[in-house]
Design a protein around this motif. Structure first.
Motif, PDB file in Angstrom:
ATOM      1  N   ALA A 172       3.907  10.329   8.574  1.00 23.43           N
ATOM      2  CA  ALA A 172       3.553   9.351   7.534  1.00 23.43           C
ATOM      3  C   ALA A 172       4.780   9.014   6.686  1.00 23.43           C
ATOM      4  O   ALA A 172       4.994   7.839   6.332  1.00 23.43           O
ATOM      5  CB  ALA A 172       2.429   9.897   6.664  1.00 23.43           C
ATOM      6  N   ASP A 173       5.604  10.018   6.361  1.00 20.27           N
ATOM      7  CA  ASP A 173       6.829   9.775   5.598  1.00 20.27           C
ATOM      8  C   ASP A 173       7.793   8.891   6.384  1.00 20.27           C
ATOM      9  O   ASP A 173       8.415   7.976   5.829  1.00 20.27           O
ATOM     10  CB  ASP A 173       7.513  11.103   5.255  1.00 20.27           C
ATOM     11  N   ASP A 174       7.917   9.174   7.699  1.00 19.65           N
ATOM     12  CA  ASP A 174       8.806   8.364   8.537  1.00 19.65           C
ATOM     13  C   ASP A 174       8.316   6.920   8.617  1.00 19.65           C
ATOM     14  O   ASP A 174       9.110   5.971   8.559  1.00 19.65           O
ATOM     15  CB  ASP A 174       8.898   8.960   9.955  1.00 19.65           C
ATOM     16  N   LEU A 175       6.991   6.740   8.762  1.00 17.32           N
ATOM     17  CA  LEU A 175       6.440   5.397   8.827  1.00 17.32           C
ATOM     18  C   LEU A 175       6.674   4.631   7.528  1.00 17.32           C
ATOM     19  O   LEU A 175       6.957   3.429   7.542  1.00 17.32           O
ATOM     20  CB  LEU A 175       4.943   5.456   9.141  1.00 17.32           C
ATOM     21  N   GLN A 229       2.533  17.918  10.584  1.00 19.18           N
ATOM     22  CA  GLN A 229       3.256  16.955  11.405  1.00 19.18           C
ATOM     23  C   GLN A 229       2.800  15.526  11.112  1.00 19.18           C
ATOM     24  O   GLN A 229       3.610  14.593  11.087  1.00 19.18           O
ATOM     25  CB  GLN A 229       3.077  17.269  12.891  1.00 19.18           C
ATOM     26  N   LEU A 230       1.507  15.379  10.868  1.00 24.48           N
ATOM     27  CA  LEU A 230       1.000  14.066  10.476  1.00 24.48           C
ATOM     28  C   LEU A 230       1.642  13.597   9.170  1.00 24.48           C
ATOM     29  O   LEU A 230       1.966  12.420   9.012  1.00 24.48           O
ATOM     30  CB  LEU A 230      -0.519  14.112  10.332  1.00 24.48           C
ATOM     31  N   LYS A 234       0.837  -1.187   0.000  1.00 24.10           N
ATOM     32  CA  LYS A 234       0.000   0.000   0.000  1.00 24.10           C
ATOM     33  C   LYS A 234       0.880   1.248   0.000  1.00 24.10           C
ATOM     34  O   LYS A 234       2.051   1.183   0.393  1.00 24.10           O
ATOM     35  CB  LYS A 234      -0.919  -0.006   1.225  1.00 24.10           C
ATOM     36  N   PRO A 235       0.349   2.398  -0.417  1.00 25.56           N
ATOM     37  CA  PRO A 235       1.163   3.624  -0.467  1.00 25.56           C
ATOM     38  C   PRO A 235       1.830   3.980   0.864  1.00 25.56           C
ATOM     39  O   PRO A 235       2.915   4.570   0.878  1.00 25.56           O
ATOM     40  CB  PRO A 235       0.150   4.698  -0.884  1.00 25.56           C
ATOM     41  N   ASN A 236       1.207   3.618   1.987  1.00 21.88           N
ATOM     42  CA  ASN A 236       1.804   3.960   3.286  1.00 21.88           C
ATOM     43  C   ASN A 236       2.887   2.975   3.703  1.00 21.88           C
ATOM     44  O   ASN A 236       3.510   3.134   4.754  1.00 21.88           O
ATOM     45  CB  ASN A 236       0.723   4.030   4.368  1.00 21.88           C
ATOM     46  N   ASP A 276       9.747   0.370   4.578  1.00 24.66           N
ATOM     47  CA  ASP A 276      10.708  -0.056   3.554  1.00 24.66           C
ATOM     48  C   ASP A 276      11.928  -0.721   4.194  1.00 24.66           C
ATOM     49  O   ASP A 276      12.460  -1.704   3.658  1.00 24.66           O
ATOM     50  CB  ASP A 276      11.144   1.154   2.717  1.00 24.66           C
ATOM     51  N   GLN A 277      12.368  -0.195   5.333  1.00 23.76           N
ATOM     52  CA  GLN A 277      13.497  -0.807   6.028  1.00 23.76           C
ATOM     53  C   GLN A 277      13.128  -2.205   6.540  1.00 23.76           C
ATOM     54  O   GLN A 277      13.944  -3.139   6.465  1.00 23.76           O
ATOM     55  CB  GLN A 277      13.934   0.085   7.191  1.00 23.76           C
ATOM     56  N   SER A 278      11.894  -2.344   7.049  1.00 25.27           N
ATOM     57  CA  SER A 278      11.445  -3.654   7.514  1.00 25.27           C
ATOM     58  C   SER A 278      11.421  -4.666   6.372  1.00 25.27           C
ATOM     59  O   SER A 278      11.791  -5.829   6.549  1.00 25.27           O
ATOM     60  CB  SER A 278      10.045  -3.551   8.134  1.00 25.27           C
TER      61      SER A 278
END
Length: 231
Positions: A204-207, A199-200, A144-146, A212-214
């Motif tokens: 969202a970018d950090d998540l 901030q949200l 998904k995009p997120n 991707d790292q996971s």
């Protein structure tokens, strides 16, 4: 006038504060099946599906392989969650429509060690002749995009009652440990209400980066497993 976001927020809060059975019954018309019986069908479907995965896990062990399943979790949607889905998807307020149009009242999550385990288990599960695949969504190869990753299967499984056989739908989600860890934390953070939009967006970018790292960890661990098994 309430904004659309306010309406969505209030509908979401139904899953947190929940509805009572009486409140849910008042919202459902033509209720021909007692709610206790209605939810029993889904609990039985969960038991059938969990048993199938536990048997497969044992079979792999008997074959001298490591158990692919780390753990299995299940849940029945709450009254509030079902009502929110009725409202957001414009589903008629009767039991027949709920059974027909809501596929994830029963949910089973199967958490695996490695990505290849997910596809192997899913293939073995779907080859069983009493399982009917209704829909398959591969959010591992197509996240998904997120950043959300998981393999989703909507299936129908027969349950055998005193005087009838009944097909019941359920959603099966198969994930790795890393996918499940990320999804659990993302779910807890998704509906934080007190942060400004900018901030949200940053969060969202950090998540997404964490997702991707996971996925990269999963890939590397799978590569290591493949090397070890080839020697």
């Amino acid at each position: 006038m309430n904004s659309n976001n306010d309406v969505i927020r209030k509908l979401h809060e139904l899953t947190e504060a929940d509805m009572s059975e009486a409140e849910f019954l008042q919202s459902v018309e033509n209720n021909m099946i007692p709610m206790q019986q209605f939810f029993t069908y889904y609990r039985c479907a969960i038991m059938e599906i969990e048993t199938k995965f536990r048997v497969l896990n044992e079979q792999f062990s008997l074959n001298g392989e490591s158990n692919p399943i780390e753990f299995i979790q299940s849940r029945i949607k709450s009254y509030g969650s079902i009502f929110r889905k009725i409202m957001t998807n414009h589903i008629p307020r009767n039991v027949e429509a709920i059974e027909r149009d809501i596929n994830d009242i029963a949910g089973i999550r199967v958490v695996c060690s490695f990505v290849q385990d997910i596809y192997r288990l899913a293939d073995c599960f779907l080859r069983q002749d009493d399982i009917t695949l209704i829909e398959k969504k591969d959010y591992i190869n197509n996240p998904k995009p997120n950043g959300y990753r998981s393999l989703h299967l909507i299936v129908a499984v027969p349950i055998f009652l005193e005087n009838e056989k009944r097909l019941v739908k359920a959603e099966v989600q198969l994930r790795t440990i890393a996918m499940d860890f990320w999804a659990s934390l993302e779910h807890k953070l998704r509906y934080k209400k007190d942060l400004p939009p900018y901030q949200l967006n940053l969060l969202a970018d950090d998540l997404k980066k964490c997702a991707d790292q996971s996925a990269e960890w999963d890939r590397r661990m799978q590569d290591i497993k493949n090397i070890l098994e080839s020697n």
